[in-house]
Design a protein around this motif. Structure first.
Motif, PDB file in Angstrom:
ATOM      1  N   GLU A   1       7.476   6.899 -27.132  1.00 54.32           N
ATOM      2  CA  GLU A   1       8.649   7.462 -26.445  1.00 54.32           C
ATOM      3  C   GLU A   1       9.418   8.392 -27.374  1.00 54.32           C
ATOM      4  O   GLU A   1       9.956   9.410 -26.963  1.00 54.32           O
TER       5      GLU A   1
ATOM      6  N   GLN B   1      15.698  -2.175  -9.930  1.00 50.45           N
ATOM      7  CA  GLN B   1      15.243  -1.339 -11.048  1.00 50.45           C
ATOM      8  C   GLN B   1      14.119  -0.390 -10.633  1.00 50.45           C
ATOM      9  O   GLN B   1      13.946   0.687 -11.182  1.00 50.45           O
TER      10      GLN B   1
ATOM     11  N   ALA C   1      18.829   0.957 -21.816  1.00 52.94           N
ATOM     12  CA  ALA C   1      19.273  -0.009 -20.809  1.00 52.94           C
ATOM     13  C   ALA C   1      20.768  -0.277 -20.868  1.00 52.94           C
ATOM     14  O   ALA C   1      21.387  -0.243 -21.926  1.00 52.94           O
ATOM     15  N   GLN C   2      21.324  -0.582 -19.706  1.00 55.43           N
ATOM     16  CA  GLN C   2      22.702  -1.050 -19.623  1.00 55.43           C
ATOM     17  C   GLN C   2      22.709  -2.560 -19.819  1.00 55.43           C
ATOM     18  O   GLN C   2      21.662  -3.184 -19.870  1.00 55.43           O
ATOM     19  N   ASP C   3      23.889  -3.144 -19.860  1.00 50.43           N
ATOM     20  CA  ASP C   3      23.946  -4.592 -20.013  1.00 50.43           C
ATOM     21  C   ASP C   3      23.224  -5.264 -18.842  1.00 50.43           C
ATOM     22  O   ASP C   3      23.402  -4.884 -17.687  1.00 50.43           O
TER      23      ASP C   3
ATOM     24  N   GLN D   1      16.925  -4.519 -22.240  1.00 56.75           N
ATOM     25  CA  GLN D   1      15.740  -3.674 -22.120  1.00 56.75           C
ATOM     26  C   GLN D   1      14.754  -4.260 -21.109  1.00 56.75           C
ATOM     27  O   GLN D   1      14.237  -3.564 -20.241  1.00 56.75           O
TER      28      GLN D   1
ATOM     29  N   GLY E   1       2.814   1.529 -12.680  1.00 51.58           N
ATOM     30  CA  GLY E   1       3.131   0.098 -12.694  1.00 51.58           C
ATOM     31  C   GLY E   1       4.191  -0.263 -13.719  1.00 51.58           C
ATOM     32  O   GLY E   1       4.004  -1.155 -14.542  1.00 51.58           O
ATOM     33  N   PHE E   2       5.298   0.468 -13.681  1.00 48.19           N
ATOM     34  CA  PHE E   2       6.357   0.265 -14.680  1.00 48.19           C
ATOM     35  C   PHE E   2       7.645   0.876 -14.155  1.00 48.19           C
ATOM     36  O   PHE E   2       7.648   1.554 -13.130  1.00 48.19           O
ATOM     37  N   VAL E   3       8.726   0.631 -14.861  1.00 46.04           N
ATOM     38  CA  VAL E   3       9.969   1.352 -14.612  1.00 46.04           C
ATOM     39  C   VAL E   3      10.120   2.309 -15.796  1.00 46.04           C
ATOM     40  O   VAL E   3       9.994   1.893 -16.943  1.00 46.04           O
ATOM     41  N   SER E   4      10.357   3.566 -15.513  1.00 47.26           N
ATOM     42  CA  SER E   4      10.439   4.541 -16.611  1.00 47.26           C
ATOM     43  C   SER E   4      11.774   4.421 -17.325  1.00 47.26           C
ATOM     44  O   SER E   4      12.721   5.145 -17.030  1.00 47.26           O
ATOM     45  N   VAL E   5      11.844   3.493 -18.250  1.00 47.21           N
ATOM     46  CA  VAL E   5      13.075   3.350 -19.021  1.00 47.21           C
ATOM     47  C   VAL E   5      12.681   3.251 -20.492  1.00 47.21           C
ATOM     48  O   VAL E   5      11.958   2.348 -20.893  1.00 47.21           O
ATOM     49  N   ASN E   6      13.098   4.237 -21.259  1.00 49.23           N
ATOM     50  CA  ASN E   6      12.762   4.223 -22.677  1.00 49.23           C
ATOM     51  C   ASN E   6      13.543   3.140 -23.407  1.00 49.23           C
ATOM     52  O   ASN E   6      14.633   2.750 -22.973  1.00 49.23           O
ATOM     53  N   THR E   7      12.994   2.691 -24.514  1.00 46.72           N
ATOM     54  CA  THR E   7      13.673   1.679 -25.307  1.00 46.72           C
ATOM     55  C   THR E   7      15.066   2.157 -25.698  1.00 46.72           C
ATOM     56  O   THR E   7      15.222   3.280 -26.188  1.00 46.72           O
ATOM     57  N   GLY E   8      16.046   1.295 -25.446  1.00 47.61           N
ATOM     58  CA  GLY E   8      17.404   1.615 -25.860  1.00 47.61           C
ATOM     59  C   GLY E   8      18.246   2.246 -24.774  1.00 47.61           C
ATOM     60  O   GLY E   8      19.444   2.419 -24.927  1.00 47.61           O
TER      61      GLY E   8
END
Lengths: 206, 645, 248
Positions: free
Chosen positions: B55, C190, C137-139, B127, C128-135
């Protein structure tokens, strides 16, 4: 498959209700009234084209499915115990469908074909009630029709609820209802159809 | 003595990680594209690292020996993952999680690392939820927590009994996304067999394509090992059949120090061994000890009668039963920590009071819980566990008590790494269970998942940049470089030698033999005498292995027996190092219990002499390894005796 | 116990395979099926024959690696169990047992009972995923999720990707596998932003891999070791239909 299937199911309802009119036992009067409507109405003629299109689509789609599914497993299992996990008729829709198609050809040749030809050549309709009486005096013909109804029964038993599943039209809450309706439909409609030749043969309808 | 530089950042404990992140060197996006990183292993740590680095823009190559990255053994973790979220308002905090982890580890872990772990635990949950991990929820739609051994707060997040699976599938999804985008090149059914170093820096690996048998060369500006634990050195363990030490061991032989290899976690509630054919042991969740009572008969005669099938559990009257955990540890009772419960079971069985034919098993009885709560409540509470037990043993735990015995479950030891997770080989990193860093001498439940994901998602992406920033001028080194050729030659010769032995005994014969030695002498209780003997036995076994092992098939095909043989060869060498380490550590702490050092059965630590990490340097297979010590300095907490009485 | 085994042996992907007969004796009823194969392999190795290659790893029913078609059924006769969770007590002394690989064009054989199931990975890689890069995310608790939905998502997420659904399906369809992932993410908020693309891309990749089509036979559901439900397939069909109608 599901969409054309549901369309054909709708046709079966119409067909069964009109033909069911023979049990008014009025010498085919009511039946012929509706048959005349179906045979001459302009809109029905358009719908008829749609029906054939739907049927052909259903067949072509089925053949394509059959081929793709067969090709998806080039090397078959040496030993398979499929009955342990599924119903034979759900695995045999292609064969059941083919049997029904074979029946349809004979059926159309008996009734729809001669009637349309006569309409085109003379402008007159044939007396379909009389035609039925004649045809169903033959025991082999009656048995043939009854056998076809069994094919239809199994085809519908799987096909009805399967159509809802394929179209994503199911929901845990209503699945049971769909299944019951499907089973009831699969029993009632072929039974109604099967009773027609039987009724003529035994003279219950005159 | 302490020549090992752990590179712990300056400043107060709570600020160290922020200080580090704020001052770490960065790599600009255009340069990241030119940098290649190799990741070996696709469990929680490996998959999280590979995805996160991709990423960021690095070119990643990921490797796993299984057929898909989703199969890594992280998937089998049941219970949950700890995080200092304090969602329950029960007084949890980063410091408390930090303290519980240090204490649980019997004061043998590095303060700064553990504090960082506790800090990042909170980000992990965020995460994973964002990735769509279906954690258990309350009716209000917010996340649910359960409590776990070794802490007094509810901080364990869970997804039924399949938390490891769900977390791994989250990381696997992130990894597959990067594969789809072309940022990660995935090599499954590939096993790393050599690390390639050039001018003292890790520059790539040699991997065996397990399908074709070919040795293949791969370049990386940095290499990350996330290859898991080595519990299978005991042959029987709760690890997967393929879990192995090979990648870490090859790195060790190339200069990476191996730290605290003797720290082994033996889990108290596993299904006992029933026969020689047995290939692995199955864990029954620790949570069963919430309602199950552990006991053996008071007399040896009763135990013997049960073993011989003349009596069953119900024939033993209440007053003739010894609920030994409740007797010995009245305040924690059946819920005492894993190492303590395991040793107590061993003591009872050594006393001749085991209740399975082999003599190695105790009862875990739910009769009281059923009486108190009713069958339905107990059944609901333990969901799939009872049917799982019944499927394996053919006995219904609702009717007759479960039979359990401790089994090897996790290893706290691993490659030595500094604060940046770099081993003693420059540019070679180690994450997750494969490293030694965060659990000291004993790991608490629900902390393994936390560590793997913290390392992979939130630590390595920062720390590797600090190193790679100085590598931006290094062009990708072609794999026809002599160092690659040399490493491949080594691997090839070793493989040919191994398959050329054509002896009489199978690979499993040796593996079982090794397991027996390790379990007997380096298992739940160790003595100087036994360990000394074990070392000789292992050396003999090694010699016999290289002259009498029989591997069918050839090197140029899919040959699982050969793969296994390579792993067993490494296990044998590791076994010797474990014994050496256990012999060196003249104290008892956590997962290392030396019978000579105890207070009436309780582990006796020696903080004066042994408050250090033992990091071993490899010299030669036949030579003694060299010990390097990293002193453990506790600035924020006071060392004390762990008591659960 | 004694058994007659008919095991599929195939040297490699290109070679012609065949069923080979083995007899095995002194088998303990408490052995797992894989341990029985271990014993057989041990015998073969000692006789200087090539042992049977088979996939296995965790041996506790969660990794999804083991994959045998035993006596005509994926993972053998047990309900809701993988091959490694099958015990010899499920068979009768003297039984003849067929052991074949999971068969499908999309799962080419590597050797003996080992197949290549990487088609599943390629499908997941398409969505087969949610496109969210590490870091990013919200609480975690900023996003409440209906407990019932979370439970349903978990039911679907329990899939271990073993391929039994494909193996059991007369059409070699992979719909149960694909729908489990699509369902999991469709049920959770999500997964919302990407749901249309996800459904289309994953289904297209599934077709490209050469899996068959679903004709709602239900063998997949019956043989799934994790009891993934057919309702997931209906949900996927719905997702796909809607996505096809609205996607530009």
């Amino acid at each position: 498959m599901g969409l054309t299937g549901l369309f054909l199911i709708f046709f079966l309802v119409v067909h069964a209700s009109i033909n069911g009119c023979i049990w008014f036992n009025d010498g085919g009067k009511t039946f012929l009234y509706y048959a005349h409507f179906m045979g001459t109405n302009f809109l029905v003629h358009i719908a008829e084209v749609g029906l054939f299109a739907g049927l052909i689509l259903h067949i072509v789609d089925g053949l394509l499915l059959w081929k793709q599914n067969r090709d998806a497993r080039p090397e078959k299992y040496a030993y398979s115990n499929a009955n342990a996990n599924s119903k034979w008729y759900s695995r045999s829709m292609g064969i059941l469908g083919t049997l029904i198609l074979f029946f349809l050809i004979v059926h159309l040749r008996n009734f729809w074909g001669p009637n349309r030809l006569n309409q085109i050549s003379t402008g007159e309709e044939l007396n379909l009630f009389q035609l039925m009486q004649e045809d169903f005096s033959n025991v082999w013909m009656v048995l043939f029709y009854v056998a076809a109804c069994f094919s239809l029964f199994w085809h519908l038993l799987h096909g009805f609820k399967s159509a809802f599943q394929s179209l994503g039209l199911n929901n845990v809450k209503y699945n049971k209802a769909i299944e019951i309706a499907g089973t009831a439909f699969a029993i009632i409609v072929p039974l109604v159809f099967a009773l027609m030749p039987i009724s003529f043969y035994f003279g219950w309808v005159k | 003595m302490s020549e090992l530089n752990s590179k712990i950042p300056e400043g107060p404990l709570a600020d160290k990680w922020n200080n580090y992140k704020e001052h770490a060197k960065l790599v600009n996006p255009a340069n990241k594209r030119k940098l290649e990183v190799i990741v070996v292993g696709t469990g929680l740590a490996g998959a999280a690292a590979a995805a996160s680095l991709a990423e960021l823009g690095y070119q990643v190559k990921a490797f796993c020996f299984q057929d898909s990255p989703r199969r890594a053994h992280s998937i089998a973790a049941q219970g949950g993952i700890n995080a200092a979220k304090n969602y329950k308002n029960d007084g949890d905090s980063v410091f408390r999680l930090f303290y519980d982890t240090i204490k649980g580890g019997d004061f043998r872990a590095r303060e700064a690392n553990v504090y960082r772990l506790a800090t990042e635990s909170r980000n992990i949950i965020d995460q994973c939820v964002a990735q769509g991990v279906p954690f258990a929820r309350e009716y209000g739609g917010l996340l649910d927590n359960r409590s776990f051994g070794g802490s007094q707060v509810s901080r364990t997040f869970y997804a039924r009994g399949q938390t490891g699976q769900q977390l791994l599938l989250g990381a696997y999804g992130a990894l597959e996304r990067q594969i789809g985008l072309g940022n990660v090149k995935m090599y499954s059914r590939h096993e790393m067999v050599e690390v390639v170093t050039i001018e003292g820096k890790a520059r790539g690996i040699i991997a065996r394509n397990l399908i074709s048998g070919e040795l293949e060369r791969f370049f990386g500006h940095a290499v990350i090992l996330a290859s898991g634990g080595y519990g299978n050195v005991f042959f029987l363990s709760t690890n997967a059949m393929g879990s192995n030490v090979t990648a870490a061991w090859k790195a060790h032989k190339k200069g990476a120090y191996f730290a605290n290899p003797c720290y082994t976690q033996i889990h108290p509630t596993c299904i006992p061994v029933t026969g020689d054919y047995q290939s692995k042991l199955t864990l029954m969740s620790e949570s069963l000890r919430n309602d199950g009572r552990v006991w053996v008969p008071k007399t040896k005669e009763d135990a013997k009668a049960i073993r011989e099938g003349k009596k069953t559990a119900v024939d033993i009257k209440e007053e003739d039963r010894d609920y030994y955990l409740e007797r010995k540890y009245p305040s924690f009772g059946n819920l005492c920590p894993r190492d303590i419960a395991s040793r107590a079971a061993k003591e009872a069985c050594d006393d001749g009071r085991g209740i399975v034919p082999s003599g190695l098993g105790v009862f875990l009885d739910f009769a009281d819980a059923i009486k108190r709560l009713g069958v339905e409540v107990v059944k609901a509470r333990y969901g799939e566990l009872f049917p799982m037990y019944q499927n394996i043993t053919n006995e219904d735990p609702l009717k007759t008590p479960m039979k359990i015995y401790p089994a090897v479950h996790y290893v706290m030891g691993g490659l030595w790494v500094d604060y940046e997770l770099m081993t003693t080989v420059t540019g070679l990193y180690c994450l997750g269970e494969a490293n030694f860093s965060d659990h000291g001498a004993n790991r608490l439940g629900a902390s393994a998942l936390m560590q793997g994901l913290a390392d992979g998602y939130f630590v390595i992406p920062y720390t590797i940049g600090n190193y790679l920033s100085s590598e931006i001028f290094t062009k990708a080194i072609p794999t026809d470089h002599p160092a690659f050729a040399e490493a491949e030659k080594e691997a090839k010769e070793r493989a040919e030698k191994l398959i050329g032995v054509k002896g009489k005994k199978t690979v499993d014969d040796f593996h079982k033999e090794l397991g027996k030695i390790m379990w007997e002498y380096c298992g739940m209780a160790r003595t100087a005498e036994g360990l000394t003997k074990a070392r000789t036995l292992i050396q003999d076994l090694r010699k016999e292995f290289w002259s009498n092992v029989n591997i069918p098939g050839s090197l140029d095909e899919f040959n699982p027996e050969f793969d296994k043989a390579g792993r067993v060869a490494d296990f044998i060498e590791l076994g010797e190092l474990m014994v050496i380490d256990a012999l060196n550590r003249n104290e008892s702490c956590g997962g290392h219990f030396r019978s000579e050092y105890q207070d009436a059965g309780e582990a006796k630590r020696d903080d004066e002499k042994y408050a250090y990490v033992a990091a071993w340097e490899h010299k030669a297979v036949n030579a003694d390894p060299v010990l390097h010590k990293e002193e453990l300095i506790y600035e924020n907490i006071k060392l004390q005796v762990r008591s659960y009485k | 116990m004694k058994f007659n085994l008919k095991v599929w042996r195939q040297k490699n992907a290109k070679a012609q395979g065949k069923l080979v007969d083995y007899t095995i004796d002194n088998i303990n009823a408490d052995m797992s099926f894989l341990e029985m194969v271990d014993v057989l392999n041990d015998n073969l190795t000692r006789k200087g024959e090539d042992p049977i290659a088979f996939d296995h790893d965790c041996r506790e029913g969660i990794c999804g690696m083991c994959s045998m078609y035993i006596s005509g059924r994926a993972h053998g006769p047990h309900h809701a169990a993988t091959t490694c969770q099958l015990y010899m007590r499920s068979f009768k002394d003297g039984d003849t047992i067929y052991v074949e690989p999971f068969r499908a064009g999309a799962f080419p054989i590597v050797k003996d009972l080992v197949t290549d199931r990487s088609a599943f990975d390629r499908i997941i890689a398409k969505g087969g995923f949610v496109s969210v890069n590490t870091g990013q995310a919200q609480d975690a608790n900023n996003l409440p999720v209906d407990k019932a939905d979370a439970e349903k998502a978990m039911d679907a997420a329990a899939c271990i990707g073993c391929g039994a659904c494909v193996a059991a399906c007369p059409n070699s369809a992979a719909m149960l596998f694909v729908s489990a992932k699509i369902s999991q993410l469709a049920l959770l908020p999500q997964g919302g932003p990407e749901r249309n693309n996800r459904a289309i891309n994953m289904v297209n990749q599934m077709d490209e891999e050469g899996f068959g089509n679903c004709t709602n036979i239900g063998a997949c559901e019956a043989e799934c070791p994790k009891e993934i439900k057919l309702t997931n397939i209906a949900r996927m069909n719905r997702e796909y239909l809607v996505a096809s109608l609205v996607n530009e």
